[in-house]
Write an enzyme that holds these catalytic residues in place. Structure first.
Site, PDB file in Angstrom:
ATOM      1  N   ARG A   6     -14.174  40.127  90.942  1.00 26.10           N
ATOM      2  CA  ARG A   6     -13.562  39.887  89.640  1.00 26.10           C
ATOM      3  C   ARG A   6     -12.868  38.528  89.540  1.00 26.10           C
ATOM      4  NH1 ARG A   6     -10.248  44.638  87.260  1.00 26.10           N
ATOM      5  NH2 ARG A   6     -10.872  43.515  85.367  1.00 26.10           N
ATOM      6  N   ASN A 177      -4.812  44.413  81.229  1.00 24.14           N
ATOM      7  CA  ASN A 177      -4.471  45.306  82.329  1.00 24.14           C
ATOM      8  C   ASN A 177      -5.517  45.211  83.448  1.00 24.14           C
ATOM      9  OD1 ASN A 177      -5.150  48.332  83.383  1.00 24.14           O
ATOM     10  ND2 ASN A 177      -2.955  47.974  83.295  1.00 24.14           N
ATOM     11  N   TYR A 179      -7.386  47.142  84.899  1.00 20.68           N
ATOM     12  CA  TYR A 179      -8.614  47.934  84.833  1.00 20.68           C
ATOM     13  C   TYR A 179      -9.488  47.613  83.626  1.00 20.68           C
ATOM     14  CZ  TYR A 179      -6.037  50.481  88.355  1.00 20.68           C
ATOM     15  OH  TYR A 179      -5.320  50.808  89.485  1.00 20.68           O
ATOM     16  N   LYS A 180      -9.090  46.630  82.829  1.00 23.58           N
ATOM     17  CA  LYS A 180      -9.866  46.295  81.639  1.00 23.58           C
ATOM     18  C   LYS A 180     -11.010  45.342  81.982  1.00 23.58           C
ATOM     19  CE  LYS A 180      -7.346  48.790  78.900  1.00 23.58           C
ATOM     20  NZ  LYS A 180      -6.315  49.324  79.805  1.00 23.58           N
ATOM     21  N   HIS A 181     -11.864  45.037  80.982  1.00 22.15           N
ATOM     22  CA  HIS A 181     -13.018  44.162  81.212  1.00 22.15           C
ATOM     23  C   HIS A 181     -12.597  42.834  81.832  1.00 22.15           C
ATOM     24  CE1 HIS A 181     -14.267  46.878  77.950  1.00 22.15           C
ATOM     25  NE2 HIS A 181     -15.521  46.617  78.258  1.00 22.15           N
TER      26      HIS A 181
END
EC number: 2.6.1.50
Length: 391
Positions: A6, A177, A179-181
């Protein structure tokens, strides 16, 4: 399960530049400026304020509407607590409406049934990245003179009728956040094109200080929800990757639907043909009458076969959380109810479709690292489990 890398060179480049700065304060900081530039390239919204979280963005949006104690905001029964916290803190009243059975978004017909003389706003939540029926919801808002706050926290890159979600309502809120895209750990952003809301937007998340004039003599009460330059640096870099992330997730989710079409006992998510679902996750429902196992047993069978999933989504509709059932919002009290400004009793609220969705759904993991071969393997396992569980 494939996992994406990420963060990397793009984030490091901005962070390296950031540590040479004389200040890490957000106001006109180079990283915050870059974040707003990247955001506006994708979302043409003139007035933007970066916040410490998506929840903070929603609270700022609610505050900007200047609601009075007891005013009502209609929200979906399935959402994150972040959607309703700001409503309650502004002494307004969340009114929960039911969902459409296959999109998992606000049901316009039930929204109409929930409108009262105290209703002031709607908050559509584009759940999991599936755009709401904004045509119907905006028509309702116009008819009843309601404001619309789009909760886009789970819907980065989603498109309604070809346009990015967030451009139809009066205000749009996003989340960075973890956990978002796209993510900077935690952060958010609230934006609008409306002058009367936008000119003071930043004040509502910055103690009502006027950064334009340098004024530190606040006229109203507002929290401190500012984003910092380190957060902005990572978020700006993340936004440069958004299109590819969403393209991969959209391909994976669409392919999964195609592979599962026609499988007995499964009810698949519905997406309007003119819309783009950005698949923060994939929620399917089970036709319990056609399956001989429980929802939890079905999910466990998928897990045993190596599929990343969870039974259901949130444990129960938001109105059934203990904090709502006990009206325990402020040290055991709810002032607006005790003062007679609302008669709302969450113990009496029912949204049958939302309750059914949470009882018979299974959430499958979707991420941008999943290729076609992996999605096909997941689909094969789901079909096999459904076939074995058929009555």
């Amino acid at each position: 399960m494939p996992r994406p890398q990420r963060w990397g060179a793009a984030e490091l480049e901005r962070l390296s530049a950031m540590v040479t700065q004389p200040s890490l304060f957000y106001w006109r900081g180079p990283q915050t400026t870059a974040l707003l530039d990247e955001f506006r390239r994708r979302y043409p919204l003139n007035f933007c304020f970066p916040t410490s979280s998506g929840t903070a963005a929603l609270h700022v949006a609610i505050a900007a509407l200047r609601l009075k104690p007891g005013d009502e905001v209609i929200v979906p029964a399935i959402t994150d607590m972040g959607s309703v916290i700001g409503i309650l803190y502004q002494q307004a009243v969340p009114v929960f409406a039911d969902l459409e059975p296959q999109t998992y978004n606000l049901d316009p017909a039930d929204v109409c049934r929930r409108i009262t003389a105290k209703t002031r706003a709607l908050m559509p939540v584009h759940l999991a990245g599936n755009p709401c029926d904004m045509s119907a919801l905006m028509a309702i808002a116009r008819e009843h003179r309601l404001q619309v706050i789009e909760d886009c926290a789970q819907a980065w890159g989603a498109r309604w009728r070809g346009q990015p979600v967030g451009l139809q309502g009066n205000l749009a809120c996003f989340s960075f956040n973890d956990y978002k895209h796209v993510s900077c750990g935690d952060g958010g952003l609230v934006a609008t094109n409306q002058l009367e809301l936008g000119t003071g937007l930043g004040k509502w998340g910055d103690k009502f200080y006027d950064r334009e004039t340098g004024g530190r003599d606040p006229l109203e009460l507002a929290p401190n929800y500012r984003m910092s330059e380190p957060q902005a640096a990572v978020a700006a870099a993340q936004l440069t990757k958004l299109e590819q992330i969403v393209a991969n997730r959209h391909r994976a989710g669409t392919r999964l639907t195609e592979q599962l079409a026609g499988a007995a006992g499964l009810r698949l998510p519905s997406v309007q043909t003119a819309d783009t679902h950005s698949y923060w996750f994939y929620l399917l429902r089970l036709d319990r009458e056609r399956l001989a196992v429980s929802r939890d047993e079905f999910a466990q069978a998928l897990t045993n076969a190596g599929v990343s999933c969870t039974p259901g989504y949130i444990p129960r509709p938001v109105y059934r959380y203990p904090v709502f059932q006990q009206h325990n919002f402020f040290s055991g009290h709810w002032p607006v109810r005790e003062l007679g400004l609302t008669q709302m009793d969450y113990r009496q609220v029912r949204c049958p479709e939302a309750e059914a969705i949470l009882e018979d759904s299974v959430k499958l993991t979707i991420n941008e690292a999943m290729d076609d071969a992996y999605i096909d393997e997941v689909a094969a396992v789901v079909r096999d489990v459904a076939r074995a569980a058929a009555r």
